[in-house]
Design a protein around this motif. Structure first.
Motif, mmCIF file in Angstrom:
data_model
loop_
_atom_site.group_PDB
_atom_site.id
_atom_site.type_symbol
_atom_site.label_atom_id
_atom_site.label_comp_id
_atom_site.label_asym_id
_atom_site.label_seq_id
_atom_site.Cartn_x
_atom_site.Cartn_y
_atom_site.Cartn_z
ATOM 1 N N GLY A 184 -8.162 -9.171 17.185
ATOM 2 C CA GLY A 184 -8.778 -10.232 18.077
ATOM 3 C C GLY A 184 -9.523 -9.723 19.260
ATOM 4 O O GLY A 184 -9.957 -10.244 20.199
ATOM 5 N N GLN A 185 -9.667 -8.294 19.171
ATOM 6 C CA GLN A 185 -10.593 -7.882 20.327
ATOM 7 C C GLN A 185 -11.923 -7.500 19.753
ATOM 8 O O GLN A 185 -12.192 -7.462 18.644
ATOM 9 C CB GLN A 185 -10.007 -6.235 20.679
ATOM 10 C CG GLN A 185 -8.640 -6.388 21.384
ATOM 11 C CD GLN A 185 -8.199 -4.865 21.540
ATOM 12 O OE1 GLN A 185 -8.870 -3.951 21.948
ATOM 13 N NE2 GLN A 185 -6.753 -4.785 20.964
ATOM 14 N N GLY A 192 -13.653 -9.134 16.864
ATOM 15 C CA GLY A 192 -12.521 -10.031 16.447
ATOM 16 C C GLY A 192 -12.295 -11.239 17.420
ATOM 17 O O GLY A 192 -11.465 -12.172 17.062
ATOM 18 N N ALA A 193 -12.722 -11.362 18.447
ATOM 19 C CA ALA A 193 -12.379 -12.349 19.436
ATOM 20 C C ALA A 193 -13.233 -13.576 18.877
ATOM 21 O O ALA A 193 -12.807 -14.706 19.477
ATOM 22 C CB ALA A 193 -12.844 -12.060 21.082
ATOM 23 N N CYS A 194 -14.206 -13.440 18.229
ATOM 24 C CA CYS A 194 -14.870 -14.635 17.589
ATOM 25 C C CYS A 194 -14.665 -14.498 16.010
ATOM 26 O O CYS A 194 -14.863 -15.794 15.479
ATOM 27 C CB CYS A 194 -16.414 -14.316 17.908
ATOM 28 S SG CYS A 194 -16.550 -14.811 19.803
ATOM 29 N N HIS A 195 -15.197 -13.477 15.576
ATOM 30 C CA HIS A 195 -14.967 -13.373 14.032
ATOM 31 C C HIS A 195 -13.424 -13.496 13.434
ATOM 32 O O HIS A 195 -13.093 -12.387 12.899
ATOM 33 C CB HIS A 195 -15.690 -12.179 13.607
ATOM 34 C CG HIS A 195 -17.239 -12.013 13.610
ATOM 35 N ND1 HIS A 195 -18.370 -12.918 12.845
ATOM 36 C CD2 HIS A 195 -17.971 -11.869 14.697
ATOM 37 C CE1 HIS A 195 -19.250 -12.923 13.306
ATOM 38 N NE2 HIS A 195 -19.407 -12.383 14.596
ATOM 39 N N ASN A 196 -12.921 -14.586 13.614
ATOM 40 C CA ASN A 196 -11.584 -14.750 13.389
ATOM 41 C C ASN A 196 -11.308 -15.910 12.508
ATOM 42 O O ASN A 196 -10.278 -16.624 12.468
ATOM 43 C CB ASN A 196 -10.694 -14.949 14.927
ATOM 44 C CG ASN A 196 -11.509 -15.997 15.508
ATOM 45 O OD1 ASN A 196 -12.314 -16.701 15.017
ATOM 46 N ND2 ASN A 196 -11.029 -16.139 16.664
ATOM 47 N N GLY A 197 -12.397 -16.615 11.890
ATOM 48 C CA GLY A 197 -12.250 -17.730 11.205
ATOM 49 C C GLY A 197 -12.259 -19.068 12.032
ATOM 50 O O GLY A 197 -11.964 -20.071 11.444
ATOM 51 N N SER A 255 -14.841 -15.078 9.363
ATOM 52 C CA SER A 255 -13.752 -13.935 9.725
ATOM 53 C C SER A 255 -14.096 -12.856 8.943
ATOM 54 O O SER A 255 -15.007 -12.554 8.410
ATOM 55 C CB SER A 255 -12.403 -14.418 9.353
ATOM 56 O OG SER A 255 -12.280 -14.454 7.855
ATOM 57 N N VAL A 256 -13.114 -11.562 9.317
ATOM 58 C CA VAL A 256 -13.469 -10.439 8.939
ATOM 59 C C VAL A 256 -13.658 -9.986 7.546
ATOM 60 O O VAL A 256 -14.007 -9.005 7.282
ATOM 61 C CB VAL A 256 -12.231 -9.635 9.805
ATOM 62 C CG1 VAL A 256 -10.950 -9.475 8.802
ATOM 63 C CG2 VAL A 256 -12.554 -8.383 10.228
ATOM 64 N N GLU A 257 -12.845 -10.976 6.693
ATOM 65 C CA GLU A 257 -13.229 -10.656 5.266
ATOM 66 C C GLU A 257 -14.676 -10.349 4.588
ATOM 67 O O GLU A 257 -15.151 -9.902 3.672
ATOM 68 C CB GLU A 257 -12.402 -11.552 4.388
ATOM 69 C CG GLU A 257 -12.874 -12.685 4.304
ATOM 70 C CD GLU A 257 -11.751 -13.793 4.963
ATOM 71 O OE1 GLU A 257 -10.498 -13.319 4.767
ATOM 72 O OE2 GLU A 257 -12.054 -14.804 5.371
ATOM 73 N N ASN A 258 -15.682 -10.857 5.645
ATOM 74 C CA ASN A 258 -16.930 -10.851 5.044
ATOM 75 C C ASN A 258 -17.494 -9.437 5.438
ATOM 76 O O ASN A 258 -18.508 -9.214 6.338
ATOM 77 C CB ASN A 258 -17.807 -11.850 5.701
ATOM 78 C CG ASN A 258 -17.538 -13.361 5.361
ATOM 79 O OD1 ASN A 258 -17.448 -13.780 4.325
ATOM 80 N ND2 ASN A 258 -16.798 -13.942 6.208
ATOM 81 N N CYS A 259 -16.874 -8.256 5.099
ATOM 82 C CA CYS A 259 -17.281 -7.045 5.417
ATOM 83 C C CYS A 259 -18.719 -6.653 5.374
ATOM 84 O O CYS A 259 -19.088 -6.111 6.459
ATOM 85 C CB CYS A 259 -16.789 -5.987 4.503
ATOM 86 S SG CYS A 259 -14.992 -6.185 3.818
#
Lengths: 143, 307
Positions: A93-94, A97-102, A107-111
């Motif tokens: 979440g840093q 990740g503070a925003c790209h969290n779904g 979220s993060v899986e869209n590498c």
């Protein structure tokens, strides 16, 4: 159009009059397509990890957030590559990740939306003065 | 979903271990590393008259002065614009010397500018579909300095840094799809961000989650008198505090006291002071008049005001 040209002429006059050496050839256009202004490539670890380097587009984010959100609240330092971002921190979440969290953003899986640069592209902010203030010494006195 | 996410990641991390051993990028020696980090800022393109990397003509007369003289210049600096150790005063002498060796070797190797561009300007080089090395027809272009409209704000797959072979690249938004509806400017993103915000054409959040939070805008102009004929600089807090927090500038970049900070164009060009943002993310340094906006007295040419 003529305004433009006048502007350019005026600017050139200023340049050559005032900072002839440092600024004369300010905008060297290679004629090739160039990155969008302020796109940041982050490649501290990606190449070594076999991932494409990350591209962070400022223009896209500043339409949605003021600088303050990232550079004050979330603690991003004003330095390309200066934040030692990695995936553990992002998933925690840093940084991104503070925003790209779904929640706020996808979220993060869209590498490959983030890891989208040509392999080997070095860390830097694109189209910056340093990148563009390129003068050939022999062209120093041009115009 | 969580588990899948983690296993992909784990796989990648594993992969990374093996990737490390296959040097996708030529492992640099110390000299190249220092050059790429420090010296490149000026020497890749010849800023302020710096001898250009790989340019035999630039370097020949200097090499003739002997390596010791060159080491000396690199370590101690050389007027007017070569800073001691290129500004990286914390680096050991040996590293600086190695960088000089690397630069001299490149010049002696007759590396042509095109080839020389490779070590530092990978993205630019990659951007060029086929950088015609010698008789570059681009040299004959009508506009040498003006980027043609068709080359501005290219879509990600064509911008030279995004990998067109990555499917994600094609899912990204091309800037022009948005910029076309925003007020334009002459440089940078070619968007007048101040106007776009003032006219509510964009509504960037002031808070990550709360769309209603609004900044406390401070309307305080600081005029900085400029020696010579250049109009004075008006630094407006208003436009800045609409985007930024006080802590973004105070006290790290500027002591909050009028006149307490030494600011020069050289510093700005090198990415310090106003140049921390201007020339990187906020409008670029080429837009002199946006900062130098206050005419001196009545006559703009009256420049006797050398204080």
């Amino acid at each position: 159009m003529s305004l433009r040209h006048a502007w350019i002429r005026q600017r050139r006059a200023l340049l050559s009059a005032l900072l002839p050496v440092a600024l004369a050839g300010a905008l060297v256009a290679t004629g090739d397509a160039r990155a969008e202004y302020a796109d940041v490539v982050i490649n501290n670890y990606s190449d070594a990890a076999g991932m494409r380097p990350v591209i962070f587009p400022h223009w896209f984010h500043r339409i949605r957030f003021r600088c303050k959100v990232c550079h004050a609240d979330l603690g991003f330092q004003f330095k390309a590559g200066g934040n030692e971002i990695n995936m553990v921190k992002i998933i925690d979440g840093q940084f991104c990740g503070a925003c790209h969290n779904g929640d706020i953003a996808w979220s993060v899986e869209n590498c490959n939306l983030c890891h989208s640069a040509k392999p080997g592209t070095p860390t830097q902010v694109h189209e910056s003065t340093i990148q563009k203030l390129a003068i050939q010494p022999q062209a120093g006195g041009q115009k | 979903m969580m588990t899948r996410r983690f296993s992909t990641l784990a796989a990648c991390l594993l992969l990374s271990a093996t990737a490390l051993t296959s040097p996708s990028f030529a492992q640099n020696d110390a000299g190249k590393a220092v050059y790429d980090k420090v010296c490149v800022a000026c020497h890749s393109a010849g800023i302020a008259g710096a001898p250009k990397f790989g340019d035999a003509k630039d370097w020949e007369p200097r090499i003739k002065t002997g390596m010791n003289a060159l080491y000396e210049s690199a370590l101690k600096g050389k007027a007017p614009a070569m800073p001691a150790k290129g500004g990286a005063t914390d680096l050991p002498d040996a590293d600086i010397k190695a960088a000089v060796d690397y630069m001299v070797a490149a010049a002696k190797g007759g590396a042509k500018p095109a080839a020389a561009a490779a070590p530092q300007a990978a993205p630019a080089a990659a951007a060029a579909p086929a950088p015609a090395p010698q008789a570059n027809p681009a040299a004959l272009n009508f506009n040498r300095l003006l980027k043609p409209a068709s080359k501005r704000n290219p879509p990600p797959p064509e911008d030279g840094i995004h990998d067109p072979e990555n499917d994600g690249t094609h899912a990204l938004q091309p800037p022009l799809t948005v910029f076309q509806s925003l007020p334009r400017s002459n440089a940078g993103n070619r968007v007048d961000w101040v106007k776009a915000l003032d006219t509510n054409q964009i509504g960037p959040r002031w808070d990550r989650t709360d769309p209603t939070a609004a900044p406390v805008v401070m309307d305080l102009n600081i005029v900085r008198e400029v020696k010579g004929s250049m109009p004075d600089v008006v630094y407006p807090h208003k436009q800045h505090t609409a985007w930024l927090d006080c802590s973004n500038c105070h006290p790290q970049i500027f002591i909050p006291q009028k006149g307490a900070n030494q600011i020069s164009m050289a510093a700005i060009l090198l990415g310090q002071k106003c140049g921390v943002c201007h020339g990187k993310v906020a409008f670029p340094v080429s837009e002199c008049r946006i900062c130098h906006s206050k005419k001196k007295n009545v006559m703009p040419v009256k420049n006797a005001q050398a204080n």
